[in-house]
Design a protein around this motif. Structure first.
Motif, PDB file in Angstrom:
ATOM      1  N   MET A   1     -20.612   9.586 -44.590  1.00 10.45           N
ATOM      2  CA  MET A   1     -22.089   9.616 -43.918  1.00 10.45           C
ATOM      3  C   MET A   1     -22.000   9.063 -42.510  1.00 10.45           C
ATOM      4  SD  MET A   1     -25.873   8.792 -45.557  1.00 10.45           S
ATOM      5  CE  MET A   1     -25.459   7.206 -45.760  1.00 10.45           C
ATOM      6  N   PRO A   2     -22.583   9.644 -41.654  1.00 11.37           N
ATOM      7  CA  PRO A   2     -22.598   8.717 -40.179  1.00 11.37           C
ATOM      8  C   PRO A   2     -24.090   7.853 -40.291  1.00 11.37           C
ATOM      9  CG  PRO A   2     -23.226  11.103 -39.832  1.00 11.37           C
ATOM     10  CD  PRO A   2     -22.739  10.796 -41.063  1.00 11.37           C
ATOM     11  N   TYR A   3     -23.904   6.902 -40.936  1.00 13.14           N
ATOM     12  CA  TYR A   3     -25.030   6.179 -41.306  1.00 13.14           C
ATOM     13  C   TYR A   3     -25.552   5.429 -39.931  1.00 13.14           C
ATOM     14  CZ  TYR A   3     -23.125   1.199 -41.590  1.00 13.14           C
ATOM     15  OH  TYR A   3     -23.022   0.384 -41.407  1.00 13.14           O
ATOM     16  N   GLN A   4     -24.517   5.029 -39.179  1.00 14.83           N
ATOM     17  CA  GLN A   4     -25.103   4.428 -37.976  1.00 14.83           C
ATOM     18  C   GLN A   4     -25.953   5.330 -37.105  1.00 14.83           C
ATOM     19  OE1 GLN A   4     -21.945   4.377 -38.969  1.00 14.83           O
ATOM     20  NE2 GLN A   4     -20.885   2.439 -38.495  1.00 14.83           N
ATOM     21  N   GLN A   5     -25.465   6.466 -36.679  1.00 13.31           N
ATOM     22  CA  GLN A   5     -26.185   7.522 -36.195  1.00 13.31           C
ATOM     23  C   GLN A   5     -27.462   7.837 -36.494  1.00 13.31           C
ATOM     24  OE1 GLN A   5     -22.735   7.497 -36.766  1.00 13.31           O
ATOM     25  NE2 GLN A   5     -21.907   8.976 -35.750  1.00 13.31           N
ATOM     26  N   MET A   6     -27.499   8.010 -38.239  1.00 13.65           N
ATOM     27  CA  MET A   6     -28.700   8.300 -38.609  1.00 13.65           C
ATOM     28  C   MET A   6     -29.676   7.172 -38.573  1.00 13.65           C
ATOM     29  SD  MET A   6     -27.143  10.025 -42.232  1.00 13.65           S
ATOM     30  CE  MET A   6     -28.486  10.653 -42.821  1.00 13.65           C
ATOM     31  N   ALA A   7     -29.104   6.051 -38.633  1.00 13.00           N
ATOM     32  CA  ALA A   7     -30.207   4.842 -38.551  1.00 13.00           C
ATOM     33  C   ALA A   7     -30.837   4.697 -37.120  1.00 13.00           C
ATOM     34  CB  ALA A   7     -29.546   3.570 -38.678  1.00 13.00           C
ATOM     35  N   GLN A   8     -29.846   4.998 -35.980  1.00 14.01           N
ATOM     36  CA  GLN A   8     -30.339   4.934 -34.653  1.00 14.01           C
ATOM     37  C   GLN A   8     -31.439   6.057 -34.211  1.00 14.01           C
ATOM     38  OE1 GLN A   8     -29.806   3.148 -32.365  1.00 14.01           O
ATOM     39  NE2 GLN A   8     -27.622   2.284 -32.410  1.00 14.01           N
ATOM     40  N   ASN A   9     -31.315   7.385 -35.090  1.00 19.46           N
ATOM     41  CA  ASN A   9     -32.232   8.173 -34.854  1.00 19.46           C
ATOM     42  C   ASN A   9     -33.596   8.299 -35.845  1.00 19.46           C
ATOM     43  OD1 ASN A   9     -30.780   9.701 -32.996  1.00 19.46           O
ATOM     44  ND2 ASN A   9     -29.415  10.544 -34.392  1.00 19.46           N
ATOM     45  N   GLY A  10     -33.477   7.253 -36.593  1.00 18.85           N
ATOM     46  CA  GLY A  10     -34.609   6.850 -37.498  1.00 18.85           C
ATOM     47  C   GLY A  10     -34.701   7.592 -38.805  1.00 18.85           C
TER      48      GLY A  10
END
Length: 359
Positions: A1-10
């Motif tokens: 899961m690309p959680y860093q990108q998901m976190a950046q996108n809220g």
């Protein structure tokens, strides 16, 4: 899961407030180093129960008593080795080094928030220089013959480093036993000398959606990963160790107590004349002999273990697409068909394009 990108996108919820407000946990109730390594811009979006540490280890006498180093430090240590020595196993290839040690650190060169990359940096050039130290292809040999050669080179002092994973306190003294003397867990070299070890999260890894309709219920489920797992047993009770290092601080301290105080006492009572003779062996090779610790754990080993954890700053979280882009782009450079400057510029261009397309 690309959680860093998901976190950046809220898309994900910051879990630090839930940890801090939990009466059974609190911010000081979890180990800070692995949590900080998992953060994105100071917020925590994933949780895991336990972890291991991926490292490179070598003889402390050769590589020094440290937990990080630069490529210059590595080459200086390597210059003291006998002729025909190798940095890693004699048959380790560039691709294996990239896959097993370096591709996990590629996110260091990516700023997801600003959609920029920094592969045109001295640190990335140092990575390419490190890769250049290894052969393109491995020697073809029978598995048993290969292992025999590896063991021979380790014993004769012609291999400087070994890939190693630490899952518990006792693994430090098993690392010592492999070399026949005290080991140092230096990790891979970095341009600025920052730690090159990785936290490897184990088991379930959970996150919470920022649009979750019942966040309290979600937290009640997620908190099971980091709440205290057990109470301290009496010294005469059997302690079942974790298979990895627990994130919960109470369990971590109990694990050290169990491995150090209880196990040392157990081994001494079981075999007063030679306590190490009843310790379980470690078998790092399929065909090679098992390895037994040379001595029991000491308080110094506990401190070495704790220092290694607290000095580790990176989380193992590979991005396969980005790794494929980087490897494909640097391939011609490693083969001698492209200059370093051209390779770095092309990686910078392709990676930046990838990051922008996947925001």
């Amino acid at each position: 899961m690309p959680y860093q990108q998901m976190a950046q996108n809220g898309y994900l919820e910051d879990l630090w407030p839930y940890i801090e407000n939990d009466p059974d946990i609190g911010r000081d109730g979890v180990l800070q180093a692995p949590m900080k390594a998992a953060e994105v811009n100071g917020s925590l979006y994933i949780l895991f129960m336990d972890f291991r540490i991926n490292t490179l280890m070598g003889r402390e006498r050769v590589v020094g008593n440290r937990y990080s180093w630069t490529l210059e430090d590595l080459l200086e240590s390597f210059s003291t080795m006998p002729e025909e020595s190798t940095i890693l196993r004699y048959n380790t290839t560039k691709k294996e080094v990239f896959d097993n040690l370096l591709c996990f650190s590629l996110e260091r060169f990516v700023d997801r928030e600003s959609c920029t990359c920094s592969f045109d940096s001295e640190e990335f050039r140092e990575i390419l220089a490190f890769l250049s130290c290894f052969p393109d292809e491995a020697d073809i040999a029978q598995p048993q013959q290969t292992e025999e050669e590896i063991i021979r080179r380790i014993k004769s002092g012609k291999q400087m480093l070994e890939v190693f994973q630490i899952s518990m306190l006792e693994k430090t003294i098993y690392g010592d036993a492999l070399w026949g003397e005290r080991a140092a867990f230096v990790g891979y070299p970095t341009a600025d000398g920052s730690p090159g070890n990785f936290f490897y999260p184990m088991g379930d890894i959970l996150a919470m959606s920022s649009t979750c309709e019942n966040k309290d219920a979600a937290w009640d489920f997620i908190r099971k990963l980091v709440k205290p797992y057990r109470k301290r047993n009496s010294p005469n009770s059997t302690i079942i160790p974790f298979v990895s290092i627990p994130v919960n601080r109470h369990d971590y301290e109990l694990e050290i107590w169990g491995e150090f105080v209880y196990s040392v006492d157990f081994y001494r009572r079981a075999s007063p004349d030679d306590p190490t003779s009843v310790m379980l062996p470690w078998k790092p090779f399929t065909y090679g002999p098992p390895i037994y610790p040379m001595e029991l754990l000491t308080e110094e080993d506990c401190q070495r273990y704790d220092t290694l954890i607290n000095s580790t700053v990176q989380l193992y979280w590979p991005n396969d697409e980005l790794a494929d882009i980087v490897w494909d782009t640097i391939g011609p450079y490693l083969a001698g068909d492209r200059t370093l400057d051209d390779a770095v510029a092309l990686v910078q261009n392709r990676a930046t394009l990838y990051v922008n397309e996947n925001q």
